[in-house]
Design a protein around this motif. Structure first.
Motif, PDB file in Angstrom:
ATOM      1  N   ALA A 103      12.992 -19.492  28.193  1.00 12.14           N
ATOM      2  CA  ALA A 103      14.582 -18.983  28.066  1.00 12.14           C
ATOM      3  C   ALA A 103      14.841 -19.698  26.353  1.00 12.14           C
ATOM      4  N   ALA A 104      14.882 -18.984  26.178  1.00 10.23           N
ATOM      5  CA  ALA A 104      15.613 -19.257  24.985  1.00 10.23           C
ATOM      6  C   ALA A 104      16.495 -21.120  25.008  1.00 10.23           C
ATOM      7  N   LYS A 105      17.613 -21.509  25.529  1.00 14.92           N
ATOM      8  CA  LYS A 105      17.711 -22.451  25.951  1.00 14.92           C
ATOM      9  C   LYS A 105      17.571 -23.989  26.189  1.00 14.92           C
ATOM     10  N   GLU A 126      19.267 -18.280  14.337  1.00 15.20           N
ATOM     11  CA  GLU A 126      18.702 -17.034  14.296  1.00 15.20           C
ATOM     12  C   GLU A 126      19.047 -16.416  15.741  1.00 15.20           C
ATOM     13  N   ILE A 127      20.194 -16.516  16.052  1.00 16.68           N
ATOM     14  CA  ILE A 127      20.562 -15.287  16.684  1.00 16.68           C
ATOM     15  C   ILE A 127      21.930 -15.210  15.733  1.00 16.68           C
ATOM     16  N   ALA A 128      22.611 -15.495  14.933  1.00 19.04           N
ATOM     17  CA  ALA A 128      23.265 -15.052  13.720  1.00 19.04           C
ATOM     18  C   ALA A 128      22.278 -14.234  12.691  1.00 19.04           C
ATOM     19  N   ALA A 129      20.852 -14.659  12.511  1.00 20.25           N
ATOM     20  CA  ALA A 129      20.415 -13.572  11.306  1.00 20.25           C
ATOM     21  C   ALA A 129      19.578 -12.599  12.631  1.00 20.25           C
ATOM     22  N   TYR A 130      20.078 -12.175  14.185  1.00 20.17           N
ATOM     23  CA  TYR A 130      19.077 -11.242  14.647  1.00 20.17           C
ATOM     24  C   TYR A 130      19.728 -10.085  14.149  1.00 20.17           C
ATOM     25  N   PRO A 131      18.876  -8.791  13.828  1.00 20.29           N
ATOM     26  CA  PRO A 131      19.159  -7.622  13.497  1.00 20.29           C
ATOM     27  C   PRO A 131      19.419  -6.706  14.004  1.00 20.29           C
ATOM     28  N   ASP A 170      18.636 -14.509  25.683  1.00 16.79           N
ATOM     29  CA  ASP A 170      17.856 -14.741  24.400  1.00 16.79           C
ATOM     30  C   ASP A 170      17.074 -15.489  25.047  1.00 16.79           C
ATOM     31  N   TYR A 171      15.424 -14.872  24.257  1.00 19.72           N
ATOM     32  CA  TYR A 171      14.450 -14.903  25.180  1.00 19.72           C
ATOM     33  C   TYR A 171      13.817 -15.928  23.636  1.00 19.72           C
ATOM     34  N   VAL A 172      12.544 -16.668  23.771  1.00 17.38           N
ATOM     35  CA  VAL A 172      12.005 -17.267  23.107  1.00 17.38           C
ATOM     36  C   VAL A 172      10.511 -16.327  22.985  1.00 17.38           C
ATOM     37  N   TRP A 173       9.469 -15.987  22.221  1.00 13.61           N
ATOM     38  CA  TRP A 173       8.238 -15.029  22.207  1.00 13.61           C
ATOM     39  C   TRP A 173       7.668 -15.616  21.511  1.00 13.61           C
ATOM     40  N   ARG A 174       6.785 -16.426  22.586  1.00 12.60           N
ATOM     41  CA  ARG A 174       5.732 -17.649  21.885  1.00 12.60           C
ATOM     42  C   ARG A 174       3.753 -17.160  22.036  1.00 12.60           C
ATOM     43  N   VAL A 175       3.533 -17.124  20.752  1.00 10.83           N
ATOM     44  CA  VAL A 175       2.306 -17.189  20.869  1.00 10.83           C
ATOM     45  C   VAL A 175       1.885 -17.906  20.348  1.00 10.83           C
ATOM     46  N   PRO A 216       4.637 -18.190  14.727  1.00  6.23           N
ATOM     47  CA  PRO A 216       6.023 -19.022  14.762  1.00  6.23           C
ATOM     48  C   PRO A 216       6.738 -18.662  16.211  1.00  6.23           C
ATOM     49  N   ASP A 217       8.001 -19.401  16.538  1.00  6.10           N
ATOM     50  CA  ASP A 217       8.438 -18.904  18.140  1.00  6.10           C
ATOM     51  C   ASP A 217       8.889 -17.292  16.986  1.00  6.10           C
ATOM     52  N   ARG A 218       9.054 -16.241  17.996  1.00  4.86           N
ATOM     53  CA  ARG A 218      10.458 -15.714  18.076  1.00  4.86           C
ATOM     54  C   ARG A 218      11.314 -15.244  19.005  1.00  4.86           C
ATOM     55  N   LEU A 219      12.417 -15.193  18.439  1.00  5.83           N
ATOM     56  CA  LEU A 219      13.800 -14.737  19.178  1.00  5.83           C
ATOM     57  C   LEU A 219      14.076 -13.131  19.972  1.00  5.83           C
ATOM     58  N   VAL A 220      14.251 -13.076  20.653  1.00  7.85           N
ATOM     59  CA  VAL A 220      14.305 -12.079  21.536  1.00  7.85           C
ATOM     60  C   VAL A 220      15.285 -11.625  22.467  1.00  7.85           C
ATOM     61  N   ARG A 221      15.980 -10.755  21.481  1.00  5.94           N
ATOM     62  CA  ARG A 221      17.283 -10.389  22.916  1.00  5.94           C
ATOM     63  C   ARG A 221      17.478  -9.267  23.184  1.00  5.94           C
ATOM     64  N   PHE A 222      18.320  -9.738  25.024  1.00  2.00           N
ATOM     65  CA  PHE A 222      17.806  -8.726  25.905  1.00  2.00           C
ATOM     66  C   PHE A 222      19.585  -8.500  26.219  1.00  2.00           C
ATOM     67  N   CYS A 223      19.576  -6.786  27.308  1.00  2.26           N
ATOM     68  CA  CYS A 223      21.291  -6.726  28.023  1.00  2.26           C
ATOM     69  C   CYS A 223      21.068  -7.549  28.381  1.00  2.26           C
ATOM     70  N   CYS A 224      20.136  -7.615  29.746  1.00  3.11           N
ATOM     71  CA  CYS A 224      20.303  -8.236  31.084  1.00  3.11           C
ATOM     72  C   CYS A 224      18.899  -8.004  31.037  1.00  3.11           C
ATOM     73  N   ASN A 225      18.408  -9.285  32.505  1.00  2.00           N
ATOM     74  CA  ASN A 225      17.155  -9.693  32.459  1.00  2.00           C
ATOM     75  C   ASN A 225      16.758  -8.586  33.002  1.00  2.00           C
ATOM     76  N   ASP A 226      16.694  -7.441  33.408  1.00  2.00           N
ATOM     77  CA  ASP A 226      15.549  -6.842  33.614  1.00  2.00           C
ATOM     78  C   ASP A 226      14.855  -5.550  33.073  1.00  2.00           C
ATOM     79  N   CYS A 227      15.478  -6.218  31.732  1.00  2.00           N
ATOM     80  CA  CYS A 227      14.042  -5.895  30.506  1.00  2.00           C
ATOM     81  C   CYS A 227      13.480  -7.074  30.515  1.00  2.00           C
ATOM     82  N   LEU A 228      12.849  -8.038  31.336  1.00  2.00           N
ATOM     83  CA  LEU A 228      12.045  -8.640  30.973  1.00  2.00           C
ATOM     84  C   LEU A 228      10.561  -8.353  30.919  1.00  2.00           C
TER      85      LEU A 228
END
Length: 129
Positions: A49-51, A62-67, A87-92, A96-108
């Motif tokens: 969870a991004a927060k 990251e949210i402002a620059a999200y394409p 908003d979620y962070v993809w961490r490997v 570097p961490d990456r922001l990934v935005r979903f319309c809802c939690n069902d997409c996770l």
């Protein structure tokens, strides 16, 4: 004293009602909270969870620059009829961490099955922007 049919029926129903209350039947359950972390997914990454995973300054940038304006998984508009974007962070490790935005939690769950596919969509949109 002999009981008639109606009082017997009422007694049986009352017994079932009490039994149900004692075992928790009919108790309203609160909905499960939104996922905050997930087990490592395909590709060794983790969706957080991004927060809880990002500093507010980094997240705001990251949210402002999200394409994208749509969810990579469902194609639904972010912040549309499904509610605010999730908003979620993809961490490997080692990347570097990456922001990934979903319309809802069902997409996770779908994202975690093939994260490289969805991250490539974000990368393509970023390159076009």
């Amino acid at each position: 004293m002999k009981l008639t049919t109606l009082p017997r029926l009422a007694l049986v129903l009352a017994s079932f009602a009490l039994l149900g209350l004692a075992t928790g039947c009919g108790k309203s359950e609160t909905p499960a909270p939104a996922k905050t972390t997930a087990a490592p997914a395909a590709g060794g990454g983790q969706l957080l969870a991004a927060k809880t995973a990002a500093t507010p300054d980094w997240l705001a940038k990251e949210i402002a620059a999200y394409p994208l304006t749509t969810c990579t998984v469902s194609g639904d508009k972010l912040g549309g009829s499904m509610g605010p974007a999730q908003d979620y962070v993809w961490r490997v490790a080692g990347q570097p961490d990456r922001l990934v935005r979903f319309c809802c939690n069902d997409c996770l769950d779908d994202f975690q099955k093939t994260p490289a596919k969805f991250l490539a969509m974000i990368d393509t949109a970023k390159a076009k922007k």
